[in-house]
Design a protein around this motif. Structure first.
Motif, PDB file in Angstrom:
ATOM      1  N   LEU A  51       1.732   6.280   7.942  1.00 61.25           N
ATOM      2  CA  LEU A  51       2.421   5.445   6.952  1.00 61.25           C
ATOM      3  C   LEU A  51       3.618   6.172   6.352  1.00 61.25           C
ATOM      4  CD1 LEU A  51      -0.576   3.742   5.101  1.00 61.25           C
ATOM      5  CD2 LEU A  51       0.998   2.718   6.748  1.00 61.25           C
ATOM      6  N   PHE A  88       4.257  -2.271   6.305  1.00 63.84           N
ATOM      7  CA  PHE A  88       4.114  -1.620   4.994  1.00 63.84           C
ATOM      8  C   PHE A  88       5.500  -1.498   4.391  1.00 63.84           C
ATOM      9  CE2 PHE A  88       3.238   2.002   2.109  1.00 63.84           C
ATOM     10  CZ  PHE A  88       2.099   1.503   1.474  1.00 63.84           C
ATOM     11  N   VAL A 107       5.245  -1.151  -4.593  1.00 65.43           N
ATOM     12  CA  VAL A 107       4.873  -2.160  -3.603  1.00 65.43           C
ATOM     13  C   VAL A 107       4.727  -3.474  -4.353  1.00 65.43           C
ATOM     14  CG1 VAL A 107       3.762  -0.578  -2.003  1.00 65.43           C
ATOM     15  CG2 VAL A 107       2.414  -1.608  -3.813  1.00 65.43           C
ATOM     16  N   SER A 166       4.585  -9.472   3.589  1.00 63.49           N
ATOM     17  CA  SER A 166       4.309  -8.270   4.368  1.00 63.49           C
ATOM     18  C   SER A 166       2.803  -8.056   4.380  1.00 63.49           C
ATOM     19  CB  SER A 166       5.021  -7.047   3.765  1.00 63.49           C
ATOM     20  OG  SER A 166       4.388  -6.655   2.557  1.00 63.49           O
ATOM     21  N   THR A 210       1.520  -5.302   3.295  1.00 59.69           N
ATOM     22  CA  THR A 210       1.381  -4.122   2.448  1.00 59.69           C
ATOM     23  C   THR A 210       0.068  -4.101   1.674  1.00 59.69           C
ATOM     24  OG1 THR A 210       3.788  -4.057   2.215  1.00 59.69           O
ATOM     25  CG2 THR A 210       2.506  -2.733   0.679  1.00 59.69           C
ATOM     26  N   VAL A 222      -2.839  -3.411   3.840  1.00 58.33           N
ATOM     27  CA  VAL A 222      -2.892  -2.002   4.204  1.00 58.33           C
ATOM     28  C   VAL A 222      -3.438  -1.169   3.048  1.00 58.33           C
ATOM     29  CG1 VAL A 222      -1.489   0.017   4.807  1.00 58.33           C
ATOM     30  CG2 VAL A 222      -1.053  -2.176   5.916  1.00 58.33           C
ATOM     31  N   MET A 223      -3.006  -1.470   1.827  1.00 58.74           N
ATOM     32  CA  MET A 223      -3.502  -0.734   0.656  1.00 58.74           C
ATOM     33  C   MET A 223      -5.016  -0.860   0.541  1.00 58.74           C
ATOM     34  SD  MET A 223      -0.962   0.701  -1.183  1.00 58.74           S
ATOM     35  CE  MET A 223      -1.472   0.686  -2.905  1.00 58.74           C
TER      36      MET A 223
END
Length: 431
Positions: free
Chosen positions: A331, A370, A394, A400, A402, A405-406
């Motif tokens: 990342l 991301f 973010v 996205s 994002t 992913v978090m």
């Protein structure tokens, strides 16, 4: 709080009402202030959530700068509170021979509420955490079947897979690296999409390991008498078993240990539809149901991939899995790609229309994997950190992956918190 009461009267009935008034006032004050405990608890949960999100984002930024990662944890939270109330009454009594009821001239009520939280903040910079954090993620995690509604396979596979290597006769043919800084990164993405369309997953297979030499039935009977209860118990559980073997015309019995081993595979029929006989039968899953043929969204990628290996047949593929620490490194590289030049370049993921995943309206176009904003004040931020004078955020609502992913990264960090990773004596106690 203080109340000054007027003289109420000289009858016992009125005194009773006065007492009720005192109690009612006291109860009302207590009820209003006790709600602050719930408010503080809710606020504290939000603080802990932000704490976790910012910890993840900060370490992704550190990784992009090739700086050491560092994690903190809140192992315990203790809430304390008490309510103290007091009431007072001043009375006067008339002097003389005639007895008269006391006269209430003034009264007072008092209420104090004390509450607070104490939490411990522990550093995870220790051998126990780092050994788990830098250890390869179990292959079974790759087999968690995300859906287009939750976490698309393209997202989880992109995070977890380090490389894909094609082999033939145990010799490497080509390695595709999952590195966004690699000039040939698109080749890896095309192959990954093809494998996802081919049903890339993880299945458990039975592996039998011989224990000792084969023996005759008579010797086996004598051995059973000598074996302890644990061996018999393992036989009953299926952890070990006997296999009949034929050796030089003699029928013998082989004791074997039965283990479940995870392996990466693809759907047999879907792979043959897409790639013909390019992959070996050893790459096929034992459980390979037939699916209806979808539109050939990846016809161009298939043609380009096959053109690189025109004579290739019966290839095997080997997948390298990252550690949680390597995922943070990846990342960090994604951020470096985004912030190159004018910041318009991003790692994008194609929407998947695989027969193995459901399809959601959200994923009809390529989206950034991301996305991080630098020094942006006009976004609704889900997490914000400041590092070396630059603010990184973010967004809570951009298009996205994002936030997905978090969430996934929070799970990987949690998996690495094995017993002993969080110190018994925290580094900091905050009140």
């Amino acid at each position: 709080m203080k109340f000054t009461l007027l003289t109420i009267g000289r009858t016992m009935q009125i005194k009773t009402l006065s007492a009720i008034a005192f109690v009612g006032a006291l109860s009302g004050c207590t009820g209003i202030n006790s709600s602050s405990f719930g408010d503080m608890s809710t606020a504290y949960r939000q603080v802990v959530e932000n704490y976790s999100n910012e910890n993840i984002l900060l370490n992704v930024v550190r990784s992009s700068k090739n700086m050491p990662l560092s994690f903190l944890d809140i192992p315990s939270v203790i809430g304390t509170g008490n309510v103290m109330a007091n009431a007072g009454v001043n009375t006067t009594q008339s002097a003389g021979t005639q007895v008269s009821p006391p006269s209430i001239t003034s009264g007072s009520l008092g209420l104090s509420v004390n509450n607070g939280f104490t939490f411990t903040q522990a550093s995870l910079d220790n051998a126990q955490f780092m050994q788990s954090f830098l250890k390869e993620i179990p292959l079974g995690v790759l087999g968690v079947k995300g859906t287009e509604r939750l976490l698309p396979r393209a997202v989880s596979y992109t995070l977890l897979i380090e490389n894909i290597e094609l082999r033939k006769n145990n010799a490497s043919v080509h390695r595709f690296n999952n590195d966004p800084l690699d000039p040939k990164y698109k080749d890896f993405q095309d192959l990954l999409y093809l494998l996802i369309e081919s049903g890339l997953t993880v299945e458990n297979t039975l592996v039998k390991t011989p224990l000792g030499p084969p023996i005759e039935q008579a010797a086996l009977s004598r051995s059973l008498d000598a074996w302890g209860g644990s061996t018999v118990d393992n036989l009953a559980k299926g952890l070990i078993s006997f296999e009949k073997v034929n050796k030089n015309g003699r029928e013998l019995y082989q004791l074997v240990r039965n283990d479940q081993q995870a392996r990466v595979c693809v759907n047999k029929y879907r792979t043959q539809e897409l790639l013909g006989d390019m992959l070996s039968p050893q790459s096929y899953c034992q459980d390979s149901p037939r699916f209806a043929k979808p539109d050939m969204e990846y016809a161009k990628a298939i043609k380009a991939f096959i053109s690189h290996f025109p004579d290739a047949k019966n290839l095997e593929f080997v997948i390298g899995i990252r550690s949680p620490g390597n995922v943070f490194d990846f990342l960090g590289a994604v951020l470096n790609v985004q912030f190159e030049g004018d910041g318009s370049k991003e790692v994008m993921l194609q929407p998947s229309k695989s027969v193995f995943d459901s399809y959601n309206q959200r994923y009809k176009k390529p989206l950034p994997l991301f996305k991080v904003y630098k020094n942006a004040s006009n976004i609704d931020a889900a997490a914000t950190v400041k590092y070396k004078g630059i603010t990184y955020s973010v967004a809570d609502n951009d298009e996205s992956y994002t936030k997905d992913v978090m969430e996934f990264m929070a799970t990987l960090v949690t998996i690495a918190k094995i017993p002993g990773a969080i110190p018994a004596s925290p580094a900091v106690i905050v009140r």
